[in-house]
Design a protein around this motif. Structure first.
Motif, PDB file in Angstrom:
ATOM      1  N   TYR A 167       5.044  70.397  57.055  1.00  0.00           N
ATOM      2  CA  TYR A 167       5.758  71.294  57.962  1.00  0.00           C
ATOM      3  C   TYR A 167       7.245  71.457  57.681  1.00  0.00           C
ATOM      4  O   TYR A 167       7.928  72.179  58.405  1.00  0.00           O
ATOM      5  CB  TYR A 167       5.564  70.819  59.409  1.00  0.00           C
ATOM      6  CG  TYR A 167       4.111  70.863  59.838  1.00  0.00           C
ATOM      7  CD1 TYR A 167       3.466  72.075  60.049  1.00  0.00           C
ATOM      8  CD2 TYR A 167       3.389  69.685  60.010  1.00  0.00           C
ATOM      9  CE1 TYR A 167       2.138  72.116  60.431  1.00  0.00           C
ATOM     10  CE2 TYR A 167       2.057  69.720  60.399  1.00  0.00           C
ATOM     11  CZ  TYR A 167       1.436  70.936  60.612  1.00  0.00           C
ATOM     12  OH  TYR A 167       0.129  70.973  60.985  1.00  0.00           O
ATOM     13  N   ARG A 168       7.760  70.821  56.648  1.00  0.00           N
ATOM     14  CA  ARG A 168       9.204  70.881  56.362  1.00  0.00           C
ATOM     15  C   ARG A 168       9.709  72.317  56.255  1.00  0.00           C
ATOM     16  O   ARG A 168      10.676  72.692  56.912  1.00  0.00           O
ATOM     17  CB  ARG A 168       9.539  70.128  55.093  1.00  0.00           C
ATOM     18  CG  ARG A 168      10.982  70.405  54.634  1.00  0.00           C
ATOM     19  CD  ARG A 168      11.350  69.666  53.409  1.00  0.00           C
ATOM     20  NE  ARG A 168      11.901  68.402  53.891  1.00  0.00           N
ATOM     21  CZ  ARG A 168      12.042  67.329  53.174  1.00  0.00           C
ATOM     22  NH1 ARG A 168      11.665  67.323  51.935  1.00  0.00           N
ATOM     23  NH2 ARG A 168      12.560  66.249  53.687  1.00  0.00           N
ATOM     24  N   ALA A 169       9.067  73.121  55.459  1.00  0.00           N
ATOM     25  CA  ALA A 169       9.559  74.481  55.225  1.00  0.00           C
ATOM     26  C   ALA A 169       9.529  75.333  56.487  1.00  0.00           C
ATOM     27  O   ALA A 169      10.400  76.177  56.697  1.00  0.00           O
ATOM     28  CB  ALA A 169       8.734  75.152  54.129  1.00  0.00           C
ATOM     29  N   THR A 170       8.556  75.105  57.347  1.00  0.00           N
ATOM     30  CA  THR A 170       8.399  75.931  58.540  1.00  0.00           C
ATOM     31  C   THR A 170       9.207  75.436  59.722  1.00  0.00           C
ATOM     32  O   THR A 170       9.867  76.222  60.411  1.00  0.00           O
ATOM     33  CB  THR A 170       6.909  75.988  58.948  1.00  0.00           C
ATOM     34  OG1 THR A 170       6.142  76.377  57.817  1.00  0.00           O
ATOM     35  CG2 THR A 170       6.684  76.969  60.074  1.00  0.00           C
ATOM     36  N   TYR A 171       9.161  74.136  59.980  1.00  0.00           N
ATOM     37  CA  TYR A 171       9.733  73.613  61.222  1.00  0.00           C
ATOM     38  C   TYR A 171      10.879  72.626  61.052  1.00  0.00           C
ATOM     39  O   TYR A 171      11.686  72.472  61.954  1.00  0.00           O
ATOM     40  CB  TYR A 171       8.645  72.915  62.052  1.00  0.00           C
ATOM     41  CG  TYR A 171       7.537  73.834  62.462  1.00  0.00           C
ATOM     42  CD1 TYR A 171       7.748  74.801  63.426  1.00  0.00           C
ATOM     43  CD2 TYR A 171       6.289  73.725  61.883  1.00  0.00           C
ATOM     44  CE1 TYR A 171       6.726  75.648  63.810  1.00  0.00           C
ATOM     45  CE2 TYR A 171       5.252  74.575  62.267  1.00  0.00           C
ATOM     46  CZ  TYR A 171       5.485  75.530  63.230  1.00  0.00           C
ATOM     47  OH  TYR A 171       4.478  76.357  63.602  1.00  0.00           O
ATOM     48  N   ILE A 172      10.927  71.917  59.944  1.00  0.00           N
ATOM     49  CA  ILE A 172      11.908  70.845  59.806  1.00  0.00           C
ATOM     50  C   ILE A 172      13.080  71.330  58.960  1.00  0.00           C
ATOM     51  O   ILE A 172      13.204  71.005  57.794  1.00  0.00           O
ATOM     52  CB  ILE A 172      11.258  69.578  59.213  1.00  0.00           C
ATOM     53  CG1 ILE A 172      10.014  69.204  60.005  1.00  0.00           C
ATOM     54  CG2 ILE A 172      12.254  68.419  59.198  1.00  0.00           C
ATOM     55  CD1 ILE A 172       9.214  68.072  59.406  1.00  0.00           C
ATOM     56  N   HIS A 173      13.899  72.138  59.570  1.00  0.00           N
ATOM     57  CA  HIS A 173      15.092  72.646  58.905  1.00  0.00           C
ATOM     58  C   HIS A 173      16.091  73.070  59.973  1.00  0.00           C
ATOM     59  O   HIS A 173      15.739  73.206  61.140  1.00  0.00           O
ATOM     60  CB  HIS A 173      14.755  73.825  57.978  1.00  0.00           C
ATOM     61  CG  HIS A 173      14.220  75.025  58.715  1.00  0.00           C
ATOM     62  ND1 HIS A 173      12.897  75.185  59.007  1.00  0.00           N
ATOM     63  CD2 HIS A 173      14.852  76.105  59.238  1.00  0.00           C
ATOM     64  CE1 HIS A 173      12.728  76.320  59.660  1.00  0.00           C
ATOM     65  NE2 HIS A 173      13.901  76.893  59.821  1.00  0.00           N
ATOM     66  N   LYS A 174      17.323  73.241  59.575  1.00  0.00           N
ATOM     67  CA  LYS A 174      18.314  73.736  60.519  1.00  0.00           C
ATOM     68  C   LYS A 174      17.941  75.169  60.869  1.00  0.00           C
ATOM     69  O   LYS A 174      17.541  75.936  59.996  1.00  0.00           O
ATOM     70  CB  LYS A 174      19.708  73.697  59.902  1.00  0.00           C
ATOM     71  CG  LYS A 174      20.252  72.305  59.756  1.00  0.00           C
ATOM     72  CD  LYS A 174      21.668  72.338  59.233  1.00  0.00           C
ATOM     73  CE  LYS A 174      22.190  70.920  59.100  1.00  0.00           C
ATOM     74  NZ  LYS A 174      23.561  70.887  58.606  1.00  0.00           N
TER      75      LYS A 174
END
Length: 178
Positions: free
Chosen positions: A133-140
């Motif tokens: 899920y980093r690219a979709t949800y875990i970012h500023k």
């Protein structure tokens, strides 16, 4: 004090000073599936949601994503020739620890997991979630994310949601300083 000896459990010795009692994994899995995951489970949807802090459909979606990402969570035969824990057993214990902030020892009785396995499940779960899920949800949040979040919050009566709750222009009738 005398303790009952369960026919399906057996003492398997001591590992670094700790005793290990093998619980019946199949019995545990059957009970858990009847409690939460069959078509008409023992506990209704609102109980599932309060215990795991999510709908069952979301749980199943995350379970499938995690199993597809890391085969550690798939069911297989372990090193001593026994059926390993199911993905449901591994993730329900993880979610119960996360949702309720409980320790590994507190989930042992229902899930029949050793502390080391519960910790390993948690570590592998974190890594899988981050990778999936980093690219979709875990970012500023970018500008579009902020606009979407603010529109959604405004519809729900929380204007300026991105700021701290202390700074929101929202009156709470039960606030001690109101």
């Amino acid at each position: 004090m005398q303790y009952e000896h369960h026919a399906k459990s057996s003492y398997c010795g001591s590992i670094t000073g700790r005793s290990f009692v093998q619980g019946d994994r199949k019995e545990c899995l059957d009970r858990m599936m009847k409690d939460y995951f069959i078509k008409c489970p023992r506990y209704p949807a609102q109980d599932f949601r309060s215990r795991f802090r999510m709908r069952r459909e979301l749980f199943e979606s995350i379970l499938n994503a995690v199993v597809n990402h890391d085969h550690y969570f798939a069911r297989k035969i372990d090193v001593v020739g026994r059926q390993s824990l199911s993905p449901h057993q591994k993730l329900t214990s993880t979610f119960r620890m996360l949702a309720n902030g409980c320790s590994t020892n507190s989930i042992d009785e229902y899930y029949r997991l050793a502390e080391t396995i519960a910790i390993e499940n948690l570590k592998r779960f974190y890594k899988a979630i981050e990778a999936i899920y980093r690219a979709t949800y875990i970012h500023k949040p970018n500008r579009e994310d902020l606009k979407r979040l603010l529109r959604k919050a405004d519809k729900r009566g929380f204007p300026s949601m991105i700021r701290s709750l202390d700074c929101m222009h929202w009156e709470w009738k039960n606030c001690p300083t109101a």
